[in-house]
Motif scaffolding. Structure first.
Motif, PDB file in Angstrom:
ATOM      1  N   CYS A   1      -8.751 -37.357  90.493  1.00  0.00           N
ATOM      2  CA  CYS A   1      -7.580 -38.204  90.708  1.00  0.00           C
ATOM      3  C   CYS A   1      -7.187 -38.876  89.397  1.00  0.00           C
ATOM      4  O   CYS A   1      -8.033 -39.444  88.714  1.00  0.00           O
ATOM      5  CB  CYS A   1      -7.887 -39.252  91.769  1.00  0.00           C
ATOM      6  N   LYS A   2      -5.911 -38.819  89.064  1.00  0.00           N
ATOM      7  CA  LYS A   2      -5.443 -39.401  87.808  1.00  0.00           C
ATOM      8  C   LYS A   2      -5.469 -40.924  87.838  1.00  0.00           C
ATOM      9  O   LYS A   2      -5.483 -41.560  86.799  1.00  0.00           O
ATOM     10  CB  LYS A   2      -4.025 -38.913  87.511  1.00  0.00           C
TER      11      LYS A   2
ATOM     12  N   CYS B   1      -3.297 -36.567  97.725  1.00  0.00           N
ATOM     13  CA  CYS B   1      -4.538 -37.065  97.122  1.00  0.00           C
ATOM     14  C   CYS B   1      -5.135 -38.173  97.983  1.00  0.00           C
ATOM     15  O   CYS B   1      -4.431 -39.116  98.349  1.00  0.00           O
ATOM     16  CB  CYS B   1      -4.239 -37.584  95.714  1.00  0.00           C
TER      17      CYS B   1
ATOM     18  N   CYS C   1      -4.902 -41.758  95.680  1.00  0.00           N
ATOM     19  CA  CYS C   1      -3.658 -42.408  95.257  1.00  0.00           C
ATOM     20  C   CYS C   1      -2.430 -41.886  95.993  1.00  0.00           C
ATOM     21  O   CYS C   1      -1.331 -42.405  95.806  1.00  0.00           O
ATOM     22  CB  CYS C   1      -3.476 -42.248  93.745  1.00  0.00           C
TER      23      CYS C   1
ATOM     24  N   ALA D   1      -0.930 -38.984  95.696  1.00  0.00           N
ATOM     25  CA  ALA D   1      -0.082 -38.020  94.989  1.00  0.00           C
ATOM     26  C   ALA D   1       0.100 -36.772  95.846  1.00  0.00           C
ATOM     27  O   ALA D   1      -0.858 -36.259  96.413  1.00  0.00           O
ATOM     28  CB  ALA D   1      -0.698 -37.656  93.641  1.00  0.00           C
TER      29      ALA D   1
ATOM     30  N   CYS E   1      -4.842 -34.472  90.264  1.00  0.00           N
ATOM     31  CA  CYS E   1      -3.737 -34.755  91.178  1.00  0.00           C
ATOM     32  C   CYS E   1      -2.475 -35.048  90.386  1.00  0.00           C
ATOM     33  O   CYS E   1      -2.521 -35.475  89.231  1.00  0.00           O
ATOM     34  CB  CYS E   1      -4.097 -35.889  92.153  1.00  0.00           C
TER      35      CYS E   1
HETATM   36 ZN   LIG Z   1      -4.870 -39.193  92.971  1.00  0.00          ZN
END
Ligand SMILES: [Zn+2]
Ligand SMILES: [Zn+2]
Length: 123
Positions: free
Chosen positions: A10-11, A72, A75, A77, A91
């Motif tokens: 996850c970003k 995601c 978050c 996404a 993501c």
């Molecule tokens: Zn994410």
């Protein structure tokens, strides 16, 4: 049915999650390229990922996001992108620029290349 879990980061939270994807017959039948369809996403810990050997399956060909794909788990996404440097996934929520969570490679995201198969969810 051939299916795999694609290990993804996850970003936002930098945590791991798995994307479940399955191979479906390519519509044109002529190419031997595999089309993968992402149908599910779920949180995984690093320990689980290692034990289950997530990420060991080589994904060649396109990965499409189906309308069932829940986004995601950290978050929200809606999608993910595959890094051209290391081949791993992070993501992605439609940004024009992305940074790979695995190797730090920054790239412009060409949505039309890997996400031509997105089926709309009405968002
Ligand atoms: Zn994410
Ligand atoms: Zn990378």
């Amino acid at each position: 049915m051939k299916a795999a879990v694609i290990l993804t980061k996850c970003k936002e939270s930098h945590e791991l999650f798995g994307i479940r994807a399955e191979v479906r017959e390519s519509a044109d039948g002529a190419s031997d390229r595999e089309d993968w369809y992402a149908t599910w996403a779920f949180k995984v810990s690093e320990r689980t990922a290692g034990r289950e050997k997530f990420g060991d399956t080589e994904i060649s060909g396109n990965i499409y996001i189906t309308s069932e794909y829940p986004s995601c788990p950290y978050c929200g996404a809606k999608g993910f992108f595959q890094c051209s440097e290391c081949g791993k996934t992070t993501c992605w929520d439609g940004e024009n620029e992305t940074v790979c969570e695995w190797c730090g490679n920054a790239a412009e995201t060409a949505a039309e290349e890997s996400f031509e198969g997105i089926s709309g969810g009405g968002f």
